[in-house]
Design a protein around this motif. Structure first.
Motif, PDB file in Angstrom:
ATOM      1  N   ASP A  65     -33.763   9.951  29.019  1.00  0.00           N
ATOM      2  CA  ASP A  65     -33.475   8.562  29.348  1.00  0.00           C
ATOM      3  C   ASP A  65     -32.114   8.154  28.786  1.00  0.00           C
ATOM      4  OD1 ASP A  65     -36.203   7.742  30.439  1.00  0.00           O
ATOM      5  OD2 ASP A  65     -36.730   8.551  28.472  1.00  0.00           O
ATOM      6  N   MET A  66     -31.678   8.886  27.759  1.00  0.00           N
ATOM      7  CA  MET A  66     -30.448   8.521  27.077  1.00  0.00           C
ATOM      8  C   MET A  66     -29.791   9.770  26.501  1.00  0.00           C
ATOM      9  SD  MET A  66     -30.156   5.538  24.197  1.00  0.00           S
ATOM     10  CE  MET A  66     -28.622   4.707  23.854  1.00  0.00           C
ATOM     11  N   VAL A  67     -28.454   9.747  26.481  1.00  0.00           N
ATOM     12  CA  VAL A  67     -27.667  10.833  25.893  1.00  0.00           C
ATOM     13  C   VAL A  67     -26.802  10.253  24.770  1.00  0.00           C
ATOM     14  CG1 VAL A  67     -25.843  12.540  26.301  1.00  0.00           C
ATOM     15  CG2 VAL A  67     -27.617  12.179  28.032  1.00  0.00           C
ATOM     16  N   PHE A  68     -26.781  10.952  23.656  1.00  0.00           N
ATOM     17  CA  PHE A  68     -25.959  10.568  22.511  1.00  0.00           C
ATOM     18  C   PHE A  68     -24.943  11.684  22.294  1.00  0.00           C
ATOM     19  CE2 PHE A  68     -25.981  10.035  17.613  1.00  0.00           C
ATOM     20  CZ  PHE A  68     -24.799   9.316  17.652  1.00  0.00           C
ATOM     21  N   LEU A  69     -23.658  11.363  22.426  1.00  0.00           N
ATOM     22  CA  LEU A  69     -22.592  12.361  22.336  1.00  0.00           C
ATOM     23  C   LEU A  69     -21.715  12.091  21.123  1.00  0.00           C
ATOM     24  CD1 LEU A  69     -20.739  14.643  23.420  1.00  0.00           C
ATOM     25  CD2 LEU A  69     -19.639  12.908  24.876  1.00  0.00           C
ATOM     26  N   LYS A  70     -21.614  13.077  20.236  1.00  0.00           N
ATOM     27  CA  LYS A  70     -20.752  12.960  19.061  1.00  0.00           C
ATOM     28  C   LYS A  70     -19.429  13.688  19.293  1.00  0.00           C
ATOM     29  CE  LYS A  70     -23.411  12.217  14.859  1.00  0.00           C
ATOM     30  NZ  LYS A  70     -23.732  12.774  13.528  1.00  0.00           N
ATOM     31  N   VAL A  71     -18.330  13.001  19.028  1.00  0.00           N
ATOM     32  CA  VAL A  71     -17.003  13.612  19.062  1.00  0.00           C
ATOM     33  C   VAL A  71     -16.690  14.022  17.620  1.00  0.00           C
ATOM     34  CG1 VAL A  71     -14.585  13.307  19.681  1.00  0.00           C
ATOM     35  CG2 VAL A  71     -16.365  12.090  20.967  1.00  0.00           C
ATOM     36  N   THR A  72     -16.906  15.266  17.301  1.00  0.00           N
ATOM     37  CA  THR A  72     -16.880  15.728  15.917  1.00  0.00           C
ATOM     38  C   THR A  72     -15.455  15.963  15.421  1.00  0.00           C
ATOM     39  OG1 THR A  72     -19.051  16.740  16.196  1.00  0.00           O
ATOM     40  CG2 THR A  72     -17.717  17.522  14.359  1.00  0.00           C
ATOM     41  N   TRP A  73     -15.123  15.375  14.287  1.00  0.00           N
ATOM     42  CA  TRP A  73     -13.757  15.452  13.745  1.00  0.00           C
ATOM     43  C   TRP A  73     -13.350  16.872  13.371  1.00  0.00           C
ATOM     44  CZ3 TRP A  73     -12.571  17.240   8.857  1.00  0.00           C
ATOM     45  CH2 TRP A  73     -13.639  17.398   7.974  1.00  0.00           C
ATOM     46  N   VAL A  74     -14.312  17.713  13.000  1.00  0.00           N
ATOM     47  CA  VAL A  74     -13.994  19.083  12.582  1.00  0.00           C
ATOM     48  C   VAL A  74     -13.322  19.859  13.700  1.00  0.00           C
ATOM     49  CG1 VAL A  74     -14.994  21.291  11.829  1.00  0.00           C
ATOM     50  CG2 VAL A  74     -15.830  19.141  10.859  1.00  0.00           C
ATOM     51  N   TRP A  75     -13.685  19.566  14.952  1.00  0.00           N
ATOM     52  CA  TRP A  75     -13.124  20.308  16.084  1.00  0.00           C
ATOM     53  C   TRP A  75     -11.603  20.273  16.092  1.00  0.00           C
ATOM     54  CZ3 TRP A  75     -16.430  17.299  20.180  1.00  0.00           C
ATOM     55  CH2 TRP A  75     -17.780  17.669  20.060  1.00  0.00           C
ATOM     56  N   TYR A  76     -11.063  19.089  15.895  1.00  0.00           N
ATOM     57  CA  TYR A  76      -9.620  18.906  16.050  1.00  0.00           C
ATOM     58  C   TYR A  76      -8.901  18.572  14.745  1.00  0.00           C
ATOM     59  CZ  TYR A  76     -10.986  14.023  15.698  1.00  0.00           C
ATOM     60  OH  TYR A  76     -11.522  12.836  15.251  1.00  0.00           O
ATOM     61  N   GLY A  77      -9.674  18.272  13.665  1.00  0.00           N
ATOM     62  CA  GLY A  77      -9.065  17.741  12.463  1.00  0.00           C
ATOM     63  C   GLY A  77      -9.111  18.613  11.231  1.00  0.00           C
ATOM     64  N   TYR A  78     -10.037  19.576  11.190  1.00  0.00           N
ATOM     65  CA  TYR A  78     -10.160  20.420  10.006  1.00  0.00           C
ATOM     66  C   TYR A  78      -9.364  21.698  10.186  1.00  0.00           C
ATOM     67  CZ  TYR A  78     -12.144  23.546   6.530  1.00  0.00           C
ATOM     68  OH  TYR A  78     -12.301  24.450   5.501  1.00  0.00           O
ATOM     69  N   GLU A  79      -8.450  21.956   9.269  1.00  0.00           N
ATOM     70  CA  GLU A  79      -7.595  23.134   9.352  1.00  0.00           C
ATOM     71  C   GLU A  79      -8.265  24.294   8.621  1.00  0.00           C
ATOM     72  OE1 GLU A  79      -3.801  21.894   7.883  1.00  0.00           O
ATOM     73  OE2 GLU A  79      -3.493  20.447   9.494  1.00  0.00           O
ATOM     74  N   SER A  80      -8.735  25.257   9.387  1.00  0.00           N
ATOM     75  CA  SER A  80      -9.536  26.367   8.872  1.00  0.00           C
ATOM     76  C   SER A  80      -8.657  27.560   8.495  1.00  0.00           C
ATOM     77  CB  SER A  80     -10.548  26.788   9.947  1.00  0.00           C
ATOM     78  OG  SER A  80     -11.109  28.040   9.664  1.00  0.00           O
ATOM     79  N   VAL A  81      -8.851  28.068   7.279  1.00  0.00           N
ATOM     80  CA  VAL A  81      -8.124  29.265   6.839  1.00  0.00           C
ATOM     81  C   VAL A  81      -8.503  30.483   7.684  1.00  0.00           C
ATOM     82  CG1 VAL A  81      -7.741  30.859   4.914  1.00  0.00           C
ATOM     83  CG2 VAL A  81      -7.792  28.390   4.502  1.00  0.00           C
ATOM     84  N   PRO A  82      -9.820  30.747   7.926  1.00  0.00           N
ATOM     85  CA  PRO A  82     -10.165  31.889   8.771  1.00  0.00           C
ATOM     86  C   PRO A  82      -9.508  31.841  10.155  1.00  0.00           C
ATOM     87  CG  PRO A  82     -12.107  31.142   7.611  1.00  0.00           C
ATOM     88  CD  PRO A  82     -11.029  30.135   7.336  1.00  0.00           C
ATOM     89  N   ARG A  83      -9.392  30.643  10.732  1.00  0.00           N
ATOM     90  CA  ARG A  83      -8.746  30.542  12.041  1.00  0.00           C
ATOM     91  C   ARG A  83      -7.263  30.888  11.952  1.00  0.00           C
ATOM     92  NH1 ARG A  83     -12.833  31.431  15.158  1.00  0.00           N
ATOM     93  NH2 ARG A  83     -14.365  29.722  15.239  1.00  0.00           N
ATOM     94  N   ARG A  84      -6.632  30.484  10.865  1.00  0.00           N
ATOM     95  CA  ARG A  84      -5.229  30.840  10.689  1.00  0.00           C
ATOM     96  C   ARG A  84      -5.063  32.360  10.544  1.00  0.00           C
ATOM     97  NH1 ARG A  84      -0.384  28.634   8.760  1.00  0.00           N
ATOM     98  NH2 ARG A  84      -1.015  26.855  10.056  1.00  0.00           N
ATOM     99  N   ILE A  85      -5.940  32.988   9.773  1.00  0.00           N
ATOM    100  CA  ILE A  85      -5.885  34.444   9.596  1.00  0.00           C
ATOM    101  C   ILE A  85      -6.059  35.146  10.936  1.00  0.00           C
ATOM    102  CG2 ILE A  85      -7.124  36.424   8.615  1.00  0.00           C
ATOM    103  CD1 ILE A  85      -7.748  34.661   6.190  1.00  0.00           C
ATOM    104  N   GLU A  86      -7.008  34.657  11.733  1.00  0.00           N
ATOM    105  CA  GLU A  86      -7.255  35.263  13.043  1.00  0.00           C
ATOM    106  C   GLU A  86      -6.047  35.114  13.960  1.00  0.00           C
ATOM    107  OE1 GLU A  86     -10.955  35.333  16.236  1.00  0.00           O
ATOM    108  OE2 GLU A  86     -10.697  33.633  14.896  1.00  0.00           O
TER     109      GLU A  86
END
Length: 252
Positions: A65-86
């Motif tokens: 009947d209803m959808v709740f959608l979260k736009v999560t800050w981690v997706w675009y805002g958290y700078e990950s060290v493992p991602r940089r290494i990759e």
């Protein structure tokens, strides 16, 4: 009522029991307002290109009947060290990156002071990359929102999640960059929601007890206290969104 919750890793965090999680608390708040049970289907999502298609399939499968959608800050805002290494080392860096990401998902490691200290030190030396570019997140969120809006008799609430963050913990040293990205992403999502007449709610400043609760863990995921206050906030927003869609609530 059936609620399809498109959330994040908070919703499936094994360190917090289900009956103390934000989605459970929010459901109880909504139940009390509408006078009927609320069944919440929880999906922890990522903003990949396949998300709009998946959401459409979930709506067909669960008929919410209803959808709740979260736009999560981690997706675009958290700078990950493992991602940089990759990114720097390519295929050779993937085993190290995967090991780092696995460690961050284990509360017994991620909640320790030495893990947090090591993460900050590695970030100072190596730097970090975000999981997704802000424009990619916006493109996927717009496509997903439009998929839901196109469905008749399905209410929608969209929530931004970065507003309660401070210049500390995992954002120390990168907060200014994060704040700019958050203003860009959440500002554009809110504008789209306004154009489509979709309820949108952000995250306000955290209560002191929420901030203390956050500091006990990995500085990203809340504990039971944070879940409770977040669930209360989300439950009230769900009530408002339900009323905006024409749904009825019990008289006070």
């Amino acid at each position: 009522m059936k609620l399809l919750r498109l959330g994040n890793s908070d919703d499936i965090d094994p360190s917090v029991p289900d009956d103390q999680k934000n989605w459970y608390v929010a459901g109880k708040v909504l139940e009390e307002a509408i006078g009927e049970p609320v069944e919440t289907v929880v999906k922890a999502i990522w903003p990949g290109e396949e998300l709009p298609r998946k959401v459409s399939e979930w709506i067909d499968e669960y008929r919410p009947d209803m959808v709740f959608l979260k736009v999560t800050w981690v997706w675009y805002g958290y700078e990950s060290v493992p991602r940089r290494i990759e990114r720097i080392f390519g295929r050779a860096g993937k085993p190290v990156a995967r090991a780092g990401l696995r460690a961050a998902k284990r509360p017994r490691l991620a909640h320790t002071w030495w893990f947090r200290t090591g993460r900050r030190a590695a970030h100072r030396v190596i730097g970090g990359d975000t999981q997704w570019h802000s424009d990619a997140v916006l493109e996927t969120m717009e496509a997903t929102i439009r998929k839901v809006v196109a469905r008749e008799n399905v209410a929608l609430l969209v929530k931004g999640t970065g507003g309660g963050r401070r210049n500390e913990g995992p954002l120390r040293g990168q907060f200014e960059r994060f704040a700019k990205r958050r203003a860009y992403v959440e500002g554009n999502v809110e504008k789209l929601c306004h154009e489509l007449h979709v309820p949108y709610v952000g995250t306000g400043p955290r209560k002191p007890e929420e901030q203390r609760d956050l500091a006990k863990g990995d500085r990203i995921h809340p504990g039971a206290t944070g879940h409770y206050w977040m669930g209360r906030q989300e439950g009230l927003a769900l009530i408002d969104a339900w009323k905006a869609s024409g749904g009825t609530v019990r008289a006070d």
